[in-house]
Design a protein around this motif. Structure first.
Motif, PDB file in Angstrom:
ATOM      1  N   LEU A  26      -1.197  -5.297   4.206  1.00 17.03           N
ATOM      2  CA  LEU A  26       0.028  -4.512   4.306  1.00 17.03           C
ATOM      3  C   LEU A  26       0.359  -4.241   5.769  1.00 17.03           C
ATOM      4  O   LEU A  26       1.502  -4.361   6.194  1.00 17.03           O
ATOM      5  CB  LEU A  26      -0.102  -3.186   3.565  1.00 17.03           C
ATOM      6  CG  LEU A  26       0.191  -3.210   2.072  1.00 17.03           C
ATOM      7  CD1 LEU A  26       0.304  -1.796   1.543  1.00 17.03           C
ATOM      8  CD2 LEU A  26       1.464  -3.957   1.737  1.00 17.03           C
ATOM      9  N   ASP A  27      -0.677  -3.933   6.561  1.00 18.03           N
ATOM     10  CA  ASP A  27      -0.452  -3.669   7.989  1.00 18.03           C
ATOM     11  C   ASP A  27       0.109  -4.900   8.676  1.00 18.03           C
ATOM     12  O   ASP A  27       1.024  -4.816   9.483  1.00 18.03           O
ATOM     13  CB  ASP A  27      -1.764  -3.256   8.663  1.00 18.03           C
ATOM     14  CG  ASP A  27      -1.983  -1.763   8.541  1.00 18.03           C
ATOM     15  OD1 ASP A  27      -1.032  -1.097   8.105  1.00 18.03           O
ATOM     16  OD2 ASP A  27      -3.089  -1.291   8.868  1.00 18.03           O
ATOM     17  N   LYS A  28      -0.491  -6.060   8.332  1.00 20.55           N
ATOM     18  CA  LYS A  28      -0.047  -7.312   8.964  1.00 20.55           C
ATOM     19  C   LYS A  28       1.414  -7.600   8.622  1.00 20.55           C
ATOM     20  O   LYS A  28       2.150  -8.164   9.424  1.00 20.55           O
ATOM     21  CB  LYS A  28      -0.931  -8.473   8.484  1.00 20.55           C
ATOM     22  CG  LYS A  28      -2.347  -8.393   9.006  1.00 20.55           C
ATOM     23  CD  LYS A  28      -2.644  -9.549   9.943  1.00 20.55           C
ATOM     24  CE  LYS A  28      -3.846  -9.272  10.816  1.00 20.55           C
ATOM     25  NZ  LYS A  28      -5.098  -9.264  10.105  1.00 20.55           N
ATOM     26  N   SER A  29       1.831  -7.230   7.402  1.00 20.51           N
ATOM     27  CA  SER A  29       3.195  -7.537   6.968  1.00 20.51           C
ATOM     28  C   SER A  29       4.233  -6.900   7.884  1.00 20.51           C
ATOM     29  O   SER A  29       5.318  -7.430   8.065  1.00 20.51           O
ATOM     30  CB  SER A  29       3.448  -7.011   5.561  1.00 20.51           C
ATOM     31  OG  SER A  29       2.467  -7.461   4.705  1.00 20.51           O
ATOM     32  N   PHE A  30       3.851  -5.756   8.475  1.00 22.32           N
ATOM     33  CA  PHE A  30       4.842  -5.050   9.289  1.00 22.32           C
ATOM     34  C   PHE A  30       5.047  -5.674  10.673  1.00 22.32           C
ATOM     35  O   PHE A  30       5.861  -5.209  11.454  1.00 22.32           O
ATOM     36  CB  PHE A  30       4.499  -3.555   9.375  1.00 22.32           C
ATOM     37  CG  PHE A  30       4.861  -2.854   8.101  1.00 22.32           C
ATOM     38  CD1 PHE A  30       6.141  -2.359   7.899  1.00 22.32           C
ATOM     39  CD2 PHE A  30       3.960  -2.759   7.057  1.00 22.32           C
ATOM     40  CE1 PHE A  30       6.505  -1.753   6.707  1.00 22.32           C
ATOM     41  CE2 PHE A  30       4.303  -2.167   5.854  1.00 22.32           C
ATOM     42  CZ  PHE A  30       5.578  -1.662   5.673  1.00 22.32           C
ATOM     43  N   GLY A  53     -13.448   2.238   6.360  1.00 25.59           N
ATOM     44  CA  GLY A  53     -13.333   3.383   7.262  1.00 25.59           C
ATOM     45  C   GLY A  53     -12.738   2.968   8.603  1.00 25.59           C
ATOM     46  O   GLY A  53     -11.854   3.635   9.140  1.00 25.59           O
ATOM     47  N   LYS A  54     -13.227   1.837   9.128  1.00 31.38           N
ATOM     48  CA  LYS A  54     -12.730   1.343  10.418  1.00 31.38           C
ATOM     49  C   LYS A  54     -11.243   1.026  10.331  1.00 31.38           C
ATOM     50  O   LYS A  54     -10.474   1.312  11.244  1.00 31.38           O
ATOM     51  CB  LYS A  54     -13.493   0.080  10.824  1.00 31.38           C
ATOM     52  CG  LYS A  54     -14.756   0.364  11.602  1.00 31.38           C
ATOM     53  CD  LYS A  54     -15.396  -0.931  12.011  1.00 31.38           C
ATOM     54  CE  LYS A  54     -16.858  -0.711  12.396  1.00 31.38           C
ATOM     55  NZ  LYS A  54     -17.593  -1.945  12.452  1.00 31.38           N
ATOM     56  N   LEU A  55     -10.847   0.395   9.223  1.00 30.68           N
ATOM     57  CA  LEU A  55      -9.442   0.016   9.057  1.00 30.68           C
ATOM     58  C   LEU A  55      -8.547   1.245   9.022  1.00 30.68           C
ATOM     59  O   LEU A  55      -7.485   1.275   9.641  1.00 30.68           O
ATOM     60  CB  LEU A  55      -9.257  -0.783   7.758  1.00 30.68           C
ATOM     61  CG  LEU A  55      -9.717  -2.234   7.792  1.00 30.68           C
ATOM     62  CD1 LEU A  55      -9.713  -2.828   6.395  1.00 30.68           C
ATOM     63  CD2 LEU A  55      -8.822  -3.058   8.698  1.00 30.68           C
ATOM     64  N   PHE A 108     -12.779  -3.185  -2.480  1.00 31.84           N
ATOM     65  CA  PHE A 108     -12.222  -4.455  -2.014  1.00 31.84           C
ATOM     66  C   PHE A 108     -10.693  -4.419  -2.019  1.00 31.84           C
ATOM     67  O   PHE A 108     -10.042  -4.896  -1.079  1.00 31.84           O
ATOM     68  CB  PHE A 108     -12.756  -5.594  -2.896  1.00 31.84           C
ATOM     69  CG  PHE A 108     -12.366  -6.960  -2.426  1.00 31.84           C
ATOM     70  CD1 PHE A 108     -12.627  -7.368  -1.125  1.00 31.84           C
ATOM     71  CD2 PHE A 108     -11.716  -7.848  -3.271  1.00 31.84           C
ATOM     72  CE1 PHE A 108     -12.264  -8.626  -0.678  1.00 31.84           C
ATOM     73  CE2 PHE A 108     -11.350  -9.113  -2.838  1.00 31.84           C
ATOM     74  CZ  PHE A 108     -11.622  -9.506  -1.542  1.00 31.84           C
ATOM     75  N   THR A 109     -10.108  -3.810  -3.067  1.00 30.87           N
ATOM     76  CA  THR A 109      -8.647  -3.684  -3.138  1.00 30.87           C
ATOM     77  C   THR A 109      -8.128  -2.882  -1.951  1.00 30.87           C
ATOM     78  O   THR A 109      -7.138  -3.250  -1.324  1.00 30.87           O
ATOM     79  CB  THR A 109      -8.241  -2.975  -4.455  1.00 30.87           C
ATOM     80  OG1 THR A 109      -8.775  -3.709  -5.521  1.00 30.87           O
ATOM     81  CG2 THR A 109      -6.733  -2.895  -4.594  1.00 30.87           C
ATOM     82  N   GLU A 110      -8.814  -1.773  -1.646  1.00 33.52           N
ATOM     83  CA  GLU A 110      -8.395  -0.925  -0.519  1.00 33.52           C
ATOM     84  C   GLU A 110      -8.408  -1.709   0.791  1.00 33.52           C
ATOM     85  O   GLU A 110      -7.502  -1.599   1.616  1.00 33.52           O
ATOM     86  CB  GLU A 110      -9.331   0.292  -0.401  1.00 33.52           C
ATOM     87  CG  GLU A 110      -9.030   1.390  -1.382  1.00 33.52           C
ATOM     88  CD  GLU A 110      -7.645   1.996  -1.191  1.00 33.52           C
ATOM     89  OE1 GLU A 110      -7.258   2.244  -0.044  1.00 33.52           O
ATOM     90  OE2 GLU A 110      -6.954   2.177  -2.215  1.00 33.52           O
ATOM     91  N   ILE A 111      -9.469  -2.542   0.958  1.00 27.64           N
ATOM     92  CA  ILE A 111      -9.585  -3.330   2.188  1.00 27.64           C
ATOM     93  C   ILE A 111      -8.437  -4.337   2.278  1.00 27.64           C
ATOM     94  O   ILE A 111      -7.750  -4.440   3.299  1.00 27.64           O
ATOM     95  CB  ILE A 111     -10.956  -4.032   2.247  1.00 27.64           C
ATOM     96  CG1 ILE A 111     -12.015  -2.985   2.561  1.00 27.64           C
ATOM     97  CG2 ILE A 111     -10.979  -5.130   3.304  1.00 27.64           C
ATOM     98  CD1 ILE A 111     -13.413  -3.512   2.590  1.00 27.64           C
ATOM     99  N   LEU A 112      -8.198  -5.060   1.177  1.00 28.78           N
ATOM    100  CA  LEU A 112      -7.122  -6.054   1.174  1.00 28.78           C
ATOM    101  C   LEU A 112      -5.785  -5.380   1.482  1.00 28.78           C
ATOM    102  O   LEU A 112      -4.986  -5.877   2.266  1.00 28.78           O
ATOM    103  CB  LEU A 112      -7.032  -6.739  -0.198  1.00 28.78           C
ATOM    104  CG  LEU A 112      -8.135  -7.724  -0.543  1.00 28.78           C
ATOM    105  CD1 LEU A 112      -7.897  -8.291  -1.931  1.00 28.78           C
ATOM    106  CD2 LEU A 112      -8.180  -8.875   0.460  1.00 28.78           C
ATOM    107  N   LYS A 113      -5.592  -4.230   0.833  1.00 28.42           N
ATOM    108  CA  LYS A 113      -4.339  -3.492   1.001  1.00 28.42           C
ATOM    109  C   LYS A 113      -4.142  -3.105   2.466  1.00 28.42           C
ATOM    110  O   LYS A 113      -3.076  -3.321   3.040  1.00 28.42           O
ATOM    111  CB  LYS A 113      -4.425  -2.235   0.127  1.00 28.42           C
ATOM    112  CG  LYS A 113      -3.124  -1.537  -0.114  1.00 28.42           C
ATOM    113  CD  LYS A 113      -3.379  -0.430  -1.128  1.00 28.42           C
ATOM    114  CE  LYS A 113      -2.477   0.746  -0.875  1.00 28.42           C
ATOM    115  NZ  LYS A 113      -2.745   1.871  -1.780  1.00 28.42           N
ATOM    116  N   ASN A 114      -5.200  -2.562   3.077  1.00 30.70           N
ATOM    117  CA  ASN A 114      -5.088  -2.123   4.469  1.00 30.70           C
ATOM    118  C   ASN A 114      -4.883  -3.280   5.431  1.00 30.70           C
ATOM    119  O   ASN A 114      -4.102  -3.183   6.371  1.00 30.70           O
ATOM    120  CB  ASN A 114      -6.321  -1.327   4.871  1.00 30.70           C
ATOM    121  CG  ASN A 114      -6.200   0.109   4.435  1.00 30.70           C
ATOM    122  OD1 ASN A 114      -5.239   0.779   4.783  1.00 30.70           O
ATOM    123  ND2 ASN A 114      -7.117   0.569   3.621  1.00 30.70           N
TER     124      ASN A 114
END
Lengths: 143, 211
Positions: B109-113, B200-202, B100-106
């Motif tokens: 973090l991507d959106k932040s850019f 995986g998709k992310l 779940f952490t990995e999903i949130l991070k992906n």
């Protein structure tokens, strides 16, 4: 003597009639004088637009209580809810104001949490979601 | 002379003590934790936006280093899973927290850019015992105000975030209802499988973005 007996019987009938009337009207009007079987908890919302007292509180669509009071405290809405005894609300449960359908009446939906700490009567549920104003959201994100 | 020396020593000492207290105070209020992190995060994003066409993974790492300490990811995961958390054993909880952490991070973090100069202002802070809600507003370039509220709890020596609500909609509440509806009809292993597929998709879409 006989006359007095008849009067007592009539009196008893009238009394029984009045009791049954009171019972029927209390039950139909859903009046609960002593709020037996419920315990109060509070929750603070940033907005309670459309929420009224006596609104039902639900978990998974099943009624578990009702709203008894809504007042302004520190410019936020403080809602008092009566929850049925035996229904445990964890301290990380989330209370959200939802609508039945797009234009339907508002109700409070509680999503149970995982915490070991159970709210006691008079405690405050910290995590809440206010009522969402669809129009203002559309204005912000779609236009 | 002696008096002057002791007076100046006193002034210096009180200055040191007050600055120490101030520094401590700055770290400890929920408002300062949020606004300080926002400031540091925006610095990283602004630096990243100056260098177009460059690999942002280094900036992503930097941003994560700034953000991670103020989130309690175990509490975030526990809250997201809701009542089902209690039915899981330690190993399942650990696995869920990690995925779940990995999903949130992906996702976030991507959106932040896609940051393009939005302003973030503090509105109010509401502390109740060991919990706090910090209300902020993101002001977009088009001058639209979007409310973002951070729910925090007090740890031994700091405040940590366990939920973020955008326009009143709780991110954790949203995940909780999704996970609960999956777990109503499926097993915990099915949920983990679905989450891993999502992860995986992310990662795939991130790699495509790089190419």
């Amino acid at each position: 003597m006989k006359k007095a007996n008849i009067e007592i019987i009539v009196g008893i009938f009238v009394l029984l009639g009045l009791i049954s009337m009171a019972y029927v009207s209390i039950n139909l009007g859903k009046v609960d004088f002593f709020e037996n079987g419920y315990y109060p908890i509070k929750a603070k919302f940033t907005s309670v637009t459309g929420l009224k007292t006596n609104t039902s509180i639900e978990i998974s669509g099943v009624p578990i209580g009702k709203v008894t009071d809504i007042k302004l405290k520190d410019y936020q809405a403080e809602v008092t809810m009566l929850i049925k005894n035996g229904v445990e609300i964890q301290d990380d449960a989330i209370a959200s104001i939802r609508s039945k359908g797009i234009l339907g009446e508002k109700y409070i939906s509680v999503s149970p949490g995982a915490s070991d700490i159970i709210l006691k009567p008079g405690d405050t549920l910290f995590d809440t979601e206010p009522s969402i104003e669809l129009l203002s959201l559309i204005k912000k994100f779609a236009l | 002379m002696k008096n002057i020396i002791s007076l100046s020593a006193f002034i210096v000492l009180s200055f040191i003590i007050s600055s120490l207290l101030l520094a401590q105070g700055e770290e400890k209020t929920p408002k300062n934790v949020i606004m300080g992190t926002v400031e540091r995060g925006l610095k990283v994003l602004k630096n990243a936006s100056l260098k177009e066409n460059e690999d942002v993974s280094e900036y992503k790492k930097k941003l994560w280093e700034n953000i991670e300490p103020i989130f309690d990811l175990k509490v975030v995961s526990r809250r997201a899973l809701g009542r089902y958390w209690r039915q899981c054993d330690d190993k399942q909880r650990e696995e869920f927290t990690q995925v779940f952490t990995e999903i949130l991070k992906n996702i976030y973090l991507d959106k932040s850019f896609s940051y393009s100069g939005e302003e973030i202002i503090f509105i109010r802070e509401d502390i109740q015992g060991n919990r706090s809600k910090v209300q902020t507003e993101f002001i977009t370039k088009e001058n639209k105000k979007i409310s973002v509220d951070f729910s925090m709890y007090k740890t031994e020596n700091n405040w940590k975030i366990y939920d973020v609500a955008i326009e009143g909609v709780s991110i954790i509440g949203n995940y909780r209802s999704q996970f609960n509806s999956i777990l109503n009809n499926a097993s915990f292993n099915d949920l983990i499988k679905k989450l891993k597929e999502k992860k995986g998709k992310l990662i795939k879409s991130e790699q495509k973005g790089k190419l």
